[in-house]
Design a protein around this motif. Structure first.
Motif, short mmCIF file in Angstrom:
data_model
loop_
_atom_site.label_atom_id
_atom_site.label_comp_id
_atom_site.label_asym_id
_atom_site.label_seq_id
_atom_site.Cartn_x
_atom_site.Cartn_y
_atom_site.Cartn_z
N UNK A 61 6.63 -5.08 -0.89
CA UNK A 61 6.20 -5.91 -2.02
C UNK A 61 6.24 -5.13 -3.32
N UNK A 62 5.84 -3.87 -3.26
CA UNK A 62 5.82 -3.05 -4.47
C UNK A 62 7.22 -2.78 -5.02
N UNK A 63 8.18 -2.51 -4.14
CA UNK A 63 9.47 -2.02 -4.59
C UNK A 63 10.63 -3.02 -4.46
N UNK A 64 10.40 -4.17 -3.86
CA UNK A 64 11.50 -5.10 -3.61
C UNK A 64 12.26 -5.47 -4.89
N UNK A 65 11.56 -5.84 -5.93
CA UNK A 65 12.23 -6.27 -7.17
C UNK A 65 12.99 -5.12 -7.83
N UNK A 66 12.43 -3.92 -7.78
CA UNK A 66 13.15 -2.77 -8.33
C UNK A 66 14.42 -2.49 -7.55
N UNK A 67 14.35 -2.65 -6.24
CA UNK A 67 15.53 -2.43 -5.40
C UNK A 67 16.60 -3.48 -5.69
N UNK A 68 16.17 -4.73 -5.87
CA UNK A 68 17.13 -5.79 -6.20
C UNK A 68 17.80 -5.47 -7.53
N UNK A 69 17.01 -5.03 -8.51
CA UNK A 69 17.56 -4.67 -9.81
C UNK A 69 18.51 -3.49 -9.73
N UNK A 70 18.15 -2.48 -8.92
CA UNK A 70 19.01 -1.30 -8.78
C UNK A 70 20.33 -1.67 -8.12
N UNK A 127 -0.81 0.14 19.54
CA UNK A 127 -0.76 -1.18 18.92
C UNK A 127 -1.44 -1.17 17.57
N UNK A 128 -2.58 -0.50 17.48
CA UNK A 128 -3.29 -0.40 16.20
C UNK A 128 -2.46 0.36 15.16
N UNK A 129 -1.82 1.43 15.58
CA UNK A 129 -0.98 2.21 14.66
C UNK A 129 0.22 1.38 14.20
N UNK A 130 0.80 0.60 15.10
CA UNK A 130 1.93 -0.26 14.73
C UNK A 130 1.50 -1.31 13.72
N UNK A 131 0.33 -1.93 13.95
CA UNK A 131 -0.16 -2.94 13.01
C UNK A 131 -0.42 -2.31 11.65
N UNK A 132 -0.99 -1.11 11.62
CA UNK A 132 -1.25 -0.42 10.37
C UNK A 132 0.06 -0.07 9.67
N UNK A 133 1.04 0.42 10.42
CA UNK A 133 2.34 0.74 9.84
C UNK A 133 2.99 -0.51 9.25
N UNK A 134 2.93 -1.64 9.99
CA UNK A 134 3.49 -2.89 9.48
C UNK A 134 2.81 -3.30 8.17
N UNK A 135 1.50 -3.15 8.09
CA UNK A 135 0.73 -3.50 6.90
C UNK A 135 1.15 -2.62 5.72
N UNK A 136 1.25 -1.33 5.94
CA UNK A 136 1.64 -0.40 4.88
C UNK A 136 3.08 -0.65 4.44
N UNK A 137 3.98 -0.86 5.39
CA UNK A 137 5.38 -1.11 5.04
C UNK A 137 5.54 -2.43 4.30
N UNK A 138 4.73 -3.44 4.63
CA UNK A 138 4.77 -4.71 3.90
C UNK A 138 4.33 -4.49 2.45
N UNK A 139 3.29 -3.68 2.26
CA UNK A 139 2.82 -3.39 0.89
C UNK A 139 3.90 -2.64 0.11
N UNK A 140 4.54 -1.68 0.74
CA UNK A 140 5.62 -0.92 0.10
C UNK A 140 6.77 -1.86 -0.28
#
Length: 163
Positions: free
Chosen positions: A57-66, A42-55
């Motif tokens: 946020x970082x790349x969403x606009x670039x992906x939309x543009x691409x 459960x802790x690893x899943x929460x951490x993965x969700x947190x990291x994937x959410x950050x990723x």
């Protein structure tokens, strides 16, 4: 009475034990190890969700543009961020109105054509409905029904002190 968590293997120790040794552990140790493993998962899943959410946020606009540059709304795009290739996939999820499709199937049949040339037709019976049907109806459907089993699971819990 709470079972002491001492004198038992840790998750890291169990990872390197032969399965025969793990089978031989006291039941209370197995229960505690299972609880520890679930907590770690459960802790690893929460951490993965947190990291994937950050990723995201970082790349969403670039992906939309691409995607816009490629002239598409969905699908996979690739772009670089320094030494990293980012692959952003936005899958297309199409849903069909089942009632309208059924109407179209009847219209195609009425027009003298085979609906199977245009659609894949499948039938499903909810198990809850099946078990509620009268026996004569269930018997008629029985030859078309196959029951398979899923993966068996076990969850161990330590028994609390009887009060």
């Amino acid at each position: 009475m709470e079972v002491a968590r001492t004198n038992r293997p840790t998750l890291d120790t169990v990872r390197h034990m032969p399965v025969g040794d793990v089978i031989g552990l006291p039941a209370e140790h197995l229960a505690m190890l299972q609880a520890d493993a679930r907590e770690a998962l459960d802790g690893a899943r929460r951490l993965l969700d947190w990291i994937e959410a950050a990723i995201a946020l970082r790349y969403e606009q670039r992906a939309i543009g691409a995607r816009a540059a490629a002239g598409k709304d969905t699908g996979t795009v690739r772009f670089e961020d320094g030494p990293v290739t980012v692959v952003a996939d936005l899958p297309k999820r199409v849903e069909w109105d089942q009632h309208r499709l059924a109407t179209l199937v009847e219209q195609i049949r009425a027009g003298g054509e085979d609906p199977a040339e245009y659609l894949e037709i499948s039938f499903k019976v909810p198990e809850r409905a099946y078990t509620a049907w009268p026996e004569r109806i269930r018997q008629a459907f029985e030859p078309a029904r196959t029951v398979r089993t899923g993966r068996q699971t076990f969850r161990l819990t330590l028994n609390g002190e009887a009060g």
